[in-house]
Design a protein around this motif. Sequence first.
Motif, mmCIF file in Angstrom:
data_model
loop_
_atom_site.group_PDB
_atom_site.id
_atom_site.type_symbol
_atom_site.label_atom_id
_atom_site.label_comp_id
_atom_site.label_asym_id
_atom_site.label_seq_id
_atom_site.Cartn_x
_atom_site.Cartn_y
_atom_site.Cartn_z
ATOM 1 N N SER A 1 10.800 17.529 79.853
ATOM 2 C CA SER A 1 10.540 17.365 81.195
ATOM 3 C C SER A 1 9.835 18.638 81.628
ATOM 4 N N LEU A 2 10.078 19.684 81.047
ATOM 5 C CA LEU A 2 9.338 21.022 81.462
ATOM 6 C C LEU A 2 8.015 21.022 80.844
ATOM 7 N N PHE A 3 7.979 20.609 79.699
ATOM 8 C CA PHE A 3 6.593 20.642 78.922
ATOM 9 C C PHE A 3 5.788 19.855 79.610
ATOM 10 N N GLU A 4 6.323 18.533 80.054
ATOM 11 C CA GLU A 4 5.357 17.331 80.755
ATOM 12 C C GLU A 4 4.842 18.189 81.878
ATOM 13 N N GLN A 5 5.738 18.841 82.809
ATOM 14 C CA GLN A 5 5.545 19.325 84.332
ATOM 15 C C GLN A 5 4.149 20.382 83.995
ATOM 16 N N VAL A 6 4.695 21.198 83.085
ATOM 17 C CA VAL A 6 3.621 22.264 82.750
ATOM 18 C C VAL A 6 2.078 21.991 82.100
ATOM 19 N N TYR A 7 2.347 20.943 81.535
ATOM 20 C CA TYR A 7 0.951 20.541 80.821
ATOM 21 C C TYR A 7 0.279 19.345 81.355
ATOM 22 N N PHE B 1 1.558 19.879 68.989
ATOM 23 C CA PHE B 1 1.901 18.860 69.992
ATOM 24 C C PHE B 1 1.600 19.323 71.321
ATOM 25 N N ILE B 2 1.037 20.398 71.598
ATOM 26 C CA ILE B 2 0.436 20.696 72.985
ATOM 27 C C ILE B 2 -1.151 20.814 72.832
ATOM 28 N N PRO B 3 -1.734 20.944 74.158
ATOM 29 C CA PRO B 3 -3.206 20.997 74.122
ATOM 30 C C PRO B 3 -3.503 22.260 73.404
ATOM 31 N N ASN B 4 -5.012 22.302 73.270
ATOM 32 C CA ASN B 4 -5.759 23.486 72.471
ATOM 33 C C ASN B 4 -5.438 24.579 73.608
ATOM 34 N N PRO B 5 -4.828 25.616 73.420
ATOM 35 C CA PRO B 5 -4.477 26.638 74.265
ATOM 36 C C PRO B 5 -5.847 27.610 74.628
ATOM 37 N N ASN B 6 -6.903 27.165 73.601
ATOM 38 C CA ASN B 6 -8.243 28.051 73.904
ATOM 39 C C ASN B 6 -8.900 27.368 74.846
ATOM 40 N N GLU B 7 -8.614 25.972 75.235
ATOM 41 C CA GLU B 7 -9.202 24.986 76.403
ATOM 42 C C GLU B 7 -8.526 25.169 77.645
ATOM 43 N N LEU B 8 -7.452 26.040 77.811
ATOM 44 C CA LEU B 8 -6.751 26.057 79.013
ATOM 45 C C LEU B 8 -7.179 27.206 79.948
ATOM 46 N N LEU B 9 -8.051 28.181 79.368
ATOM 47 C CA LEU B 9 -8.188 29.174 80.293
ATOM 48 C C LEU B 9 -9.676 28.774 80.895
ATOM 49 N N LYS C 1 -3.945 28.153 91.137
ATOM 50 C CA LYS C 1 -4.614 27.489 90.029
ATOM 51 C C LYS C 1 -4.846 28.382 88.759
ATOM 52 N N MET C 2 -4.976 29.406 88.850
ATOM 53 C CA MET C 2 -5.183 30.417 88.023
ATOM 54 C C MET C 2 -3.793 30.960 87.104
ATOM 55 N N ALA C 3 -2.747 30.829 87.919
ATOM 56 C CA ALA C 3 -1.653 30.954 87.425
ATOM 57 C C ALA C 3 -1.160 29.781 86.316
ATOM 58 N N ARG C 4 -1.385 28.634 86.748
ATOM 59 C CA ARG C 4 -0.981 27.536 86.099
ATOM 60 C C ARG C 4 -1.848 27.541 84.763
ATOM 61 N N SER C 5 -2.931 27.961 84.846
ATOM 62 C CA SER C 5 -3.954 27.816 83.517
ATOM 63 C C SER C 5 -3.246 28.729 82.449
ATOM 64 N N SER D 1 -6.127 41.966 96.667
ATOM 65 C CA SER D 1 -4.755 41.441 96.414
ATOM 66 C C SER D 1 -4.710 41.301 94.581
ATOM 67 N N VAL D 2 -3.825 42.215 94.099
ATOM 68 C CA VAL D 2 -3.503 41.981 92.793
ATOM 69 C C VAL D 2 -2.032 41.129 92.533
ATOM 70 N N THR D 3 -2.359 40.020 91.837
ATOM 71 C CA THR D 3 -1.560 38.979 91.783
ATOM 72 C C THR D 3 -0.633 38.972 90.396
ATOM 73 N N TYR D 4 0.710 38.383 90.811
ATOM 74 C CA TYR D 4 1.704 38.295 89.339
ATOM 75 C C TYR D 4 2.102 37.164 89.559
ATOM 76 N N PHE D 5 2.745 36.400 88.412
ATOM 77 C CA PHE D 5 3.342 35.388 88.406
ATOM 78 C C PHE D 5 4.871 35.741 87.541
ATOM 79 N N SER D 6 5.970 34.945 88.184
ATOM 80 C CA SER D 6 7.058 35.170 87.889
ATOM 81 C C SER D 6 7.635 33.618 87.411
ATOM 82 N N LEU D 7 8.578 33.562 86.446
ATOM 83 C CA LEU D 7 9.301 32.504 86.105
ATOM 84 C C LEU D 7 10.828 32.600 86.121
#
Length: 225
Positions: free
Chosen positions: A157-163, A217-225, A126-130, A84-90
């Motif tokens: 609200s969106l930033f809080e939900q994502v992070y 003001f958001i978490p370090n992106p290098n720690e999110l993968l 889980k991978m898509a969220r990261s 399976s090749v996965t895609y994410f959409s917004l």
Amino acid sequence: MLVAVDCIIFGFDGEELKILLIKRGLEPEKGKWSLMGGFVQVNESLNAAANRVLLQLTGLDKVYMEQLHSFGEPARDPIERTISVTYFSLLDLTKYKQQLGPDFKAEWFPLKKMPTIIFDHSEMVKMARSKLKYKASLHPILFELLPEKFTIPQLQSLFEQVYDTEFDKRNFSRKILSTGLLLKLNEKDKGSSKKGAFYFKLDKKHYKANFHNILRFIPNPNELL
């Protein structure tokens, strides 16, 4: 060996980050919740297959879509060996929620209350969220989840939900406005309070030059993968 695509579709309704799931119509796991997917046809590319699947489910074309990862564990599908090749959409859920195809029993779920889903689909989510967290710190992709004009409370609200964190209301407003990424409009949303909140829109011309300001003001992106 079969090749499939699976689409992880995120939407935002102004309050909650949600995911679109369908009731699986085939055995095994018939009737259980699943990501929307399908097999790649002989005459189409991976991207074309993902776009076809998204169009069949949502009635949408030309929305934000990005290839995420390939899942190929030998036993991930109990019937046939399937990669399976996965895609994410917004999607801006408020704009597109009426366009869901009726044949797939699709339903939006708050991401925090997502039901159990089949096979390795939870690992895909889980991978898509990261990946969403990481990409959102470097590119304006979160704005794909918002209408063209939005309020600061909606953006917070969106930033809080994502992070998965909470931001102080005053600090968030001050810091996001200091980035130079938003243009204030002479309109107010009075649906949430008597006083109302001003609408803003993304200043796309200056985003590339100022995107690094979001990192304050958001978490370090290098720690999110």
